[in-house]
Motif scaffolding. Sequence first.
Motif, PDB file in Angstrom:
ATOM      1  N   ALA A   8      17.328 -47.036 -37.885  1.00  0.00           N
ATOM      2  CA  ALA A   8      17.599 -46.787 -36.468  1.00  0.00           C
ATOM      3  C   ALA A   8      16.335 -46.389 -35.719  1.00  0.00           C
ATOM      4  O   ALA A   8      16.399 -45.682 -34.719  1.00  0.00           O
ATOM      5  CB  ALA A   8      18.669 -45.708 -36.317  1.00  0.00           C
ATOM      6  N   GLU A  13      16.828 -50.045 -33.417  1.00  0.00           N
ATOM      7  CA  GLU A  13      17.571 -49.757 -32.196  1.00  0.00           C
ATOM      8  C   GLU A  13      17.548 -50.953 -31.246  1.00  0.00           C
ATOM      9  O   GLU A  13      18.568 -51.292 -30.634  1.00  0.00           O
ATOM     10  CB  GLU A  13      16.984 -48.536 -31.490  1.00  0.00           C
ATOM     11  N   ARG A  17      20.902 -52.862 -30.130  1.00  0.00           N
ATOM     12  CA  ARG A  17      21.242 -52.922 -28.712  1.00  0.00           C
ATOM     13  C   ARG A  17      21.475 -54.370 -28.277  1.00  0.00           C
ATOM     14  O   ARG A  17      22.410 -54.674 -27.546  1.00  0.00           O
ATOM     15  CB  ARG A  17      20.122 -52.285 -27.894  1.00  0.00           C
ATOM     16  N   ALA A  28      25.116 -48.977 -37.540  1.00  0.00           N
ATOM     17  CA  ALA A  28      23.733 -48.611 -37.841  1.00  0.00           C
ATOM     18  C   ALA A  28      23.706 -47.543 -38.926  1.00  0.00           C
ATOM     19  O   ALA A  28      24.577 -46.670 -38.986  1.00  0.00           O
ATOM     20  CB  ALA A  28      23.027 -48.105 -36.589  1.00  0.00           C
ATOM     21  N   ARG A  38      20.830 -40.222 -31.752  1.00  0.00           N
ATOM     22  CA  ARG A  38      20.295 -40.881 -30.559  1.00  0.00           C
ATOM     23  C   ARG A  38      20.894 -42.265 -30.368  1.00  0.00           C
ATOM     24  O   ARG A  38      21.316 -42.621 -29.266  1.00  0.00           O
ATOM     25  CB  ARG A  38      18.771 -40.996 -30.657  1.00  0.00           C
ATOM     26  N   ILE A  39      20.947 -43.065 -31.432  1.00  0.00           N
ATOM     27  CA  ILE A  39      21.433 -44.429 -31.282  1.00  0.00           C
ATOM     28  C   ILE A  39      22.930 -44.444 -30.983  1.00  0.00           C
ATOM     29  O   ILE A  39      23.418 -45.301 -30.237  1.00  0.00           O
ATOM     30  CB  ILE A  39      21.104 -45.281 -32.528  1.00  0.00           C
ATOM     31  N   THR A  42      23.294 -43.757 -27.219  1.00  0.00           N
ATOM     32  CA  THR A  42      22.721 -44.714 -26.265  1.00  0.00           C
ATOM     33  C   THR A  42      23.201 -46.147 -26.458  1.00  0.00           C
ATOM     34  O   THR A  42      23.039 -46.974 -25.560  1.00  0.00           O
ATOM     35  CB  THR A  42      21.187 -44.696 -26.348  1.00  0.00           C
ATOM     36  N   VAL A  43      23.802 -46.448 -27.605  1.00  0.00           N
ATOM     37  CA  VAL A  43      24.282 -47.800 -27.888  1.00  0.00           C
ATOM     38  C   VAL A  43      25.733 -47.716 -28.345  1.00  0.00           C
ATOM     39  O   VAL A  43      26.107 -46.818 -29.103  1.00  0.00           O
ATOM     40  CB  VAL A  43      23.424 -48.492 -28.980  1.00  0.00           C
ATOM     41  N   ALA A  47      27.574 -45.311 -36.118  1.00  0.00           N
ATOM     42  CA  ALA A  47      26.336 -44.922 -36.783  1.00  0.00           C
ATOM     43  C   ALA A  47      26.635 -43.988 -37.946  1.00  0.00           C
ATOM     44  O   ALA A  47      27.503 -43.108 -37.855  1.00  0.00           O
ATOM     45  CB  ALA A  47      25.385 -44.261 -35.797  1.00  0.00           C
TER      46      ALA A  47
END
Length: 458
Positions: A8, A13, A17, A28, A38-39, A42-43, A47
């Motif tokens: 990631a 990332e 995305r 992920a 974080r991923i 934002t996506v 995860a």
Amino acid sequence: MRVIVAGAGRVGESIARYLVRAGHEVTAIDQRPELVQRISETVDLRAIVGSASHPAVLREAGAANADLLVAVTRSDEVNIVACQVANALFKTATRIARIRQQAYLDRRWEDLFARQHLAVDVVISPEIEVARSVARTLLVPGSLAVIPFARDQARLVSVRCDPDCPILDTPLRQLSFLFPDLHVVVVAIERNDRLFVPHSEDRLLSGDRAWFVVETKQQARALTAFGHEPYQGRRVVIGGAGSIGRFLVQELRNIAPQVRLTVLENDPERAGSLAEDEPDVIVLKGDARDPDLLREAGVETVDTFVTVTNQDEVNIMSALMAKRLGANRTLALVNTDSYAPLISDIGIDVMIDPRGTTVSSILQHVRRGRILAGFSIKDGAAEAIEADLPENSPLVGKPLEKGRLPHGVIIGAVLREGQYIVPRPDTVLRARDRLIAIARGDQIKSLEQAVAVRFDYL
């Protein structure tokens, strides 16, 4: 499609995305909890914290039902084992691994990644891909990027429009009248850090970054039309003899043996090894930021100075110093996102983005079917594709002006039975035409539908 992205970091990332935006179900995996958090924030994906090489983690990620595994962690060994486990235990259909250690890529071991051994379908080496991209760019005067399509019959080229560009403030529709025999189409424009697909009435302004599709044999004429005259000399100075620097030397020796090369390397072992392996290359030991070393390399009269060390600050400062001393053109490898907006403002001609190059290289292998190639522009703001047009496409048999191409999509070239065709409003497309087309990021799915191409995998 169900896709697992192992890793990631910045590359993982970006790939995740892109795939999510294309409508795919993505999971992920990363061992670093902060990256997973974080991923996931934002996506729009699932995860998991863990090692992608562990069977239990892959099972939790859904490897048994996954169509594709893209392993881009920091560890080559984790990437290799993840592909092996996914194949042996879960029969994951397609496995792509990023491999950075060149010891794995030696031609003597070319069967290492075969299905019966390590079961990696596609191996991506960032260093090799970056070196190839840099070589293409620095051999084309004035270019910021050069991407070949259709076995290099066509190219997507990016240039900056300087104040003396001859076609500034000219409606794009008039280019065909000004240059009736020039096979070029402007397909994207970056202005004030925003990218858009232009209309026929749009005009290029000073400071714009223009992307155009051109027949490769007319590339020099197209560059002249954009105000970039070819230069006669062929001298290149390279800062750094690490993996990228060495591969860049090898690539230039293969495709442009007339180019005279000088390499600057601060590490004595690397410098000595390169000098021994490449006797026709001048190797100077020292810091690429040292003005005395740059003068010794003759940088004040050089065509291109390109710096590819593993330190952004060294690359930026050495490129600035080379430019100040008189280098005609400078290219600098920059990994840090926050530096990117500053590069052109401080006087460096081209920023080399290794992440963008690696992501595009991986995406080349994600699609198949009638989409033959793809290239991500400006971190997914747009994409260029090469595709064969099937008989059942809604575009077949209609003039382009009546084909209702989605807003934000433009066709840059049509290749038909060896003939290169510049698309006009009255151009009628045929089945089996090969198209070079560009779509804004939010219109990529619309472009796929327009050419009747479904997302598929190897």
